[in-house]
Motif scaffolding. Structure first.
Motif, PDB file in Angstrom:
ATOM      1  N   MET A  31       0.827  -1.221   0.000  1.00  0.00           N
ATOM      2  CA  MET A  31       0.000   0.000   0.000  1.00  0.00           C
ATOM      3  C   MET A  31       0.851   1.256   0.000  1.00  0.00           C
ATOM      4  SD  MET A  31      -3.173  -0.521  -0.243  1.00  0.00           S
ATOM      5  CE  MET A  31      -4.231   0.756   0.367  1.00  0.00           C
ATOM      6  N   CYS A  79      -3.676  -4.556  -3.716  1.00  0.00           N
ATOM      7  CA  CYS A  79      -3.399  -3.276  -3.027  1.00  0.00           C
ATOM      8  C   CYS A  79      -2.994  -2.196  -4.031  1.00  0.00           C
ATOM      9  CB  CYS A  79      -2.265  -3.449  -2.004  1.00  0.00           C
ATOM     10  SG  CYS A  79      -2.778  -4.429  -0.613  1.00  0.00           S
ATOM     11  N   LEU A  82      -5.949  -1.039  -5.906  1.00  0.00           N
ATOM     12  CA  LEU A  82      -6.777  -0.192  -5.047  1.00  0.00           C
ATOM     13  C   LEU A  82      -6.191   1.220  -4.964  1.00  0.00           C
ATOM     14  CD1 LEU A  82      -9.203  -0.277  -3.079  1.00  0.00           C
ATOM     15  CD2 LEU A  82      -7.584  -0.699  -1.242  1.00  0.00           C
ATOM     16  N   ARG A  83      -4.841   1.246  -4.818  1.00  0.00           N
ATOM     17  CA  ARG A  83      -4.172   2.552  -4.731  1.00  0.00           C
ATOM     18  C   ARG A  83      -4.367   3.363  -6.005  1.00  0.00           C
ATOM     19  NH1 ARG A  83       1.924   2.240  -3.022  1.00  0.00           N
ATOM     20  NH2 ARG A  83       2.141   3.687  -4.728  1.00  0.00           N
ATOM     21  N   ALA A  85      -6.777   3.040  -8.142  1.00  0.00           N
ATOM     22  CA  ALA A  85      -8.176   3.479  -8.243  1.00  0.00           C
ATOM     23  C   ALA A  85      -8.411   4.687  -7.345  1.00  0.00           C
ATOM     24  CB  ALA A  85      -9.102   2.333  -7.850  1.00  0.00           C
ATOM     25  N   GLN A  86      -7.770   4.642  -6.150  1.00  0.00           N
ATOM     26  CA  GLN A  86      -7.919   5.784  -5.231  1.00  0.00           C
ATOM     27  C   GLN A  86      -7.342   7.056  -5.851  1.00  0.00           C
ATOM     28  OE1 GLN A  86      -5.985   4.486  -1.677  1.00  0.00           O
ATOM     29  NE2 GLN A  86      -7.909   4.068  -0.610  1.00  0.00           N
ATOM     30  N   ASP A  87      -6.139   6.909  -6.472  1.00  0.00           N
ATOM     31  CA  ASP A  87      -5.497   8.075  -7.113  1.00  0.00           C
ATOM     32  C   ASP A  87      -6.399   8.644  -8.200  1.00  0.00           C
ATOM     33  OD1 ASP A  87      -3.401   7.819  -5.476  1.00  0.00           O
ATOM     34  OD2 ASP A  87      -2.034   6.890  -6.941  1.00  0.00           O
ATOM     35  N   ARG A  88      -6.969   7.713  -9.001  1.00  0.00           N
ATOM     36  CA  ARG A  88      -7.834   8.175 -10.103  1.00  0.00           C
ATOM     37  C   ARG A  88      -9.059   8.905  -9.545  1.00  0.00           C
ATOM     38  NH1 ARG A  88      -6.601   3.380 -12.739  1.00  0.00           N
ATOM     39  NH2 ARG A  88      -8.546   2.414 -12.051  1.00  0.00           N
ATOM     40  N   ALA A  89      -9.622   8.329  -8.466  1.00  0.00           N
ATOM     41  CA  ALA A  89     -10.823   8.932  -7.872  1.00  0.00           C
ATOM     42  C   ALA A  89     -10.494  10.324  -7.337  1.00  0.00           C
ATOM     43  CB  ALA A  89     -11.356   8.051  -6.750  1.00  0.00           C
ATOM     44  N   ARG A  90      -9.296  10.450  -6.704  1.00  0.00           N
ATOM     45  CA  ARG A  90      -8.903  11.743  -6.147  1.00  0.00           C
ATOM     46  C   ARG A  90      -8.730  12.773  -7.283  1.00  0.00           C
ATOM     47  NH1 ARG A  90      -4.283  10.493  -3.678  1.00  0.00           N
ATOM     48  NH2 ARG A  90      -5.383   9.143  -2.238  1.00  0.00           N
ATOM     49  N   SER A  93     -12.029  13.748  -8.608  1.00  0.00           N
ATOM     50  CA  SER A  93     -12.779  14.667  -7.749  1.00  0.00           C
ATOM     51  C   SER A  93     -12.128  16.049  -7.747  1.00  0.00           C
ATOM     52  CB  SER A  93     -12.937  14.076  -6.343  1.00  0.00           C
ATOM     53  OG  SER A  93     -12.045  14.639  -5.457  1.00  0.00           O
TER      54      SER A  93
END
Ligand code: ADP
Length: 450
Positions: A31, A79, A82-83, A85-90, A93
């Motif tokens: 992570m 992991c 997931l990271r 995907a989180q970066d893309r979501a951030r 947004s």
């Protein structure tokens, strides 16, 4: 990693968990870091487990190690995904937040309203409230037809841009342009977005430009007639005087002939009277159209030039040139006759635009500067070819032109206007490369000092 080893050793008192305590350590490494540190964590876990756990056989050791590598790499891969995907979501947004800010800024500066299928107002920006003359609370939920005369939502077509008559709550009516954007099948119930533009000022500016244009045309006709009359009077004066002198001489000669001669002399008297009358008519006409009796008032050069905006825009668009004005508006109080000054400026700008015909990036500049305590200098310059040296002497003479459809009156009329303002019209080479026509006006310093 150390924590997982300690945890593992503690758990040994409860039972054998083998590689299990290492999995969270590998997950945490995955992570927080990339592939290489994660691979090191997996290798370290293998080494610790092999060193600390005694297995029954080599096969058992190898099988457990392989299983651990497979499971931990799979978990690490999850992991990383997931990271990512989180970066893309951030990122998404952030971009959405930025877009929202841009949209808010656009909405704050645009007069936009939305309506539902029945023509009721659903949303209204502050600028749209200003156009309709009603607050958002007062307008939302009401029929837009209460604000726009004869407004029919069923007649709207996408992309249409039409002029309607708006009616404010105080009864004032005004022209308003409405640009329509239809929203197909919207769950919100919003049927169309309308961009409202109050055309009152634009119409007033158009009307002013048209009025000024008509006024300048009238003044131009009178000025050019005056110039022609002056030129005619000047040209005819000499032949008329000469003809009168010749007749006078013939009369003297005839009187010596006798009675017949005397009778002819009386006829010559009549001819002389007609010649004198012709001279008087021309002089009278010249006096009638003369410019000497100007009524000079206190004016501001910047305001007189700004008033020409509509006309200059027309010349600019027709000729495909750029017209700039740079007037020192702190020291620009002068004595002038507004319409005559404007006529002079328009004449010089029209000439400049004609001199720039067929050129790309043609520029015309009107510059106004106080040159001394008493003189305010006005300069109209262009980026054309300039005036050819041989023509420098003659261009100000009436009926001198190098254009096939020219009348040759523009510069002589302009010079007469400038002279009646107490100045002199001169031509120089412009910094832009073409001609620069320069003249001075009398300053009104008291107005600036006041
Ligand atoms: P017209 O425009 O009818 O020819 P004008 O008296 O206004 O009459 O101009 C006389 C001549 O002066 C023009 O034909 C042109 O040759 C020359 N001229 C005037 N303004 C310019 C300019 N800005 N650049 C170059 N030549 C010019």
């Amino acid at each position: 990693m150390a924590a997982s080893v300690v945890a593992r050793q503690c758990l040994e008192t409860v039972g054998h968990f083998y590689y299990l305590p290492s999995v969270p350590a590998v997950m945490a490494t995955a992570m927080l870091t990339r592939r290489l540190p994660t691979a090191l964590a997996v290798i370290l876990s293998l080494a610790v487990n092999i060193a600390l756990v005694s297995r029954e056989s080599l096969t058992d050791t190898v099988a457990n190690a392989l299983l651990f590598v497979a499971v931990s790499w799979f978990v690490a891969e999850m992991c990383w995904r997931l990271r990512a995907a989180q970066d893309r979501a951030r990122d998404l947004s952030d971009r959405l937040a930025h877009r929202n800010r841009v949209l808010d800024a656009i909405l704050a500066s645009t007069p936009v309203a939305t309506i539902d299928r029945d023509g009721r107002v659903r949303f209204l920006t502050t600028r749209a409230c200003a156009v309709l003359g009603a607050s958002a609370e007062a307008a939302v939920g009401r029929d837009l037809a209460d604000f726009i005369q004869d407004f029919r939502p069923d007649q709207l077509t996408d992309g249409a841009d039409a002029v309607w008559t708006g009616r404010r709550p105080d009864g004032v009516t005004y022209p308003v342009s409405i640009q329509v954007g239809l929203i197909p099948e919207n769950a919100d119930g919003v049927h169309a977005t309308l961009c409202l533009t109050d055309l009152t000022q634009a119409h007033a500016a158009n009307a002013r430009a048209r009025e000024l244009h008509a006024q300048l045309n009238r003044v131009w006709r009178l000025n050019s007639l005056g110039e022609m009359a002056a030129s005619l009077a000047h040209e005819l004066n000499q032949p008329l005087t000469a003809a009168t002198t010749y007749l006078h001489a013939s009369q003297d000669a005839l009187e010596k002939v006798g009675l017949m001669g005397q009778s002819a002399g009386r006829t010559i008297d009549l001819a002389k009277a007609q010649l004198l009358r012709a001279g008087a008519i021309i002089r009278r006409m010249r006096e009638l159209l003369a410019h000497e009796s100007r009524s000079l008032q206190m004016e501001r050069v910047s305001a007189m030039v700004a008033d020409l905006r509509g006309i200059l825009l027309m010349i600019q668009n027709d000729a495909g040139v750029r017209i700039e004005a740079d007037i020192d508006d702190l020291n620009d109080h002068v004595r002038a006759e507004r319409i005559q000054f404007q006529q002079a400026i328009v004449n010089l700008i029209r000439n400049a635009a004609e001199a720039l015909q067929g050129r790309e990036d043609g520029r015309i500049r009107v510059i106004g500067r106080a040159r001394s305590d008493t003189v305010f200098e006005v300069r109209v310059e262009d980026s054309g070819e300039g005036v050819v040296p041989e023509q420098l002497e003659t261009i100000f003479r009436p009926l001198t032109t190098t254009k096939s459809s020219g009348m040759g009156l523009g510069l002589s009329v302009t010079r007469t206007i400038v002279e009646s303002h107490g100045g002199t019209l001169a031509v120089e080479r412009s910094e832009l490369g073409g001609a620069a026509f320069v003249f001075g006006l009398m300053r009104e310093r008291e107005m600036e000092d006041a």
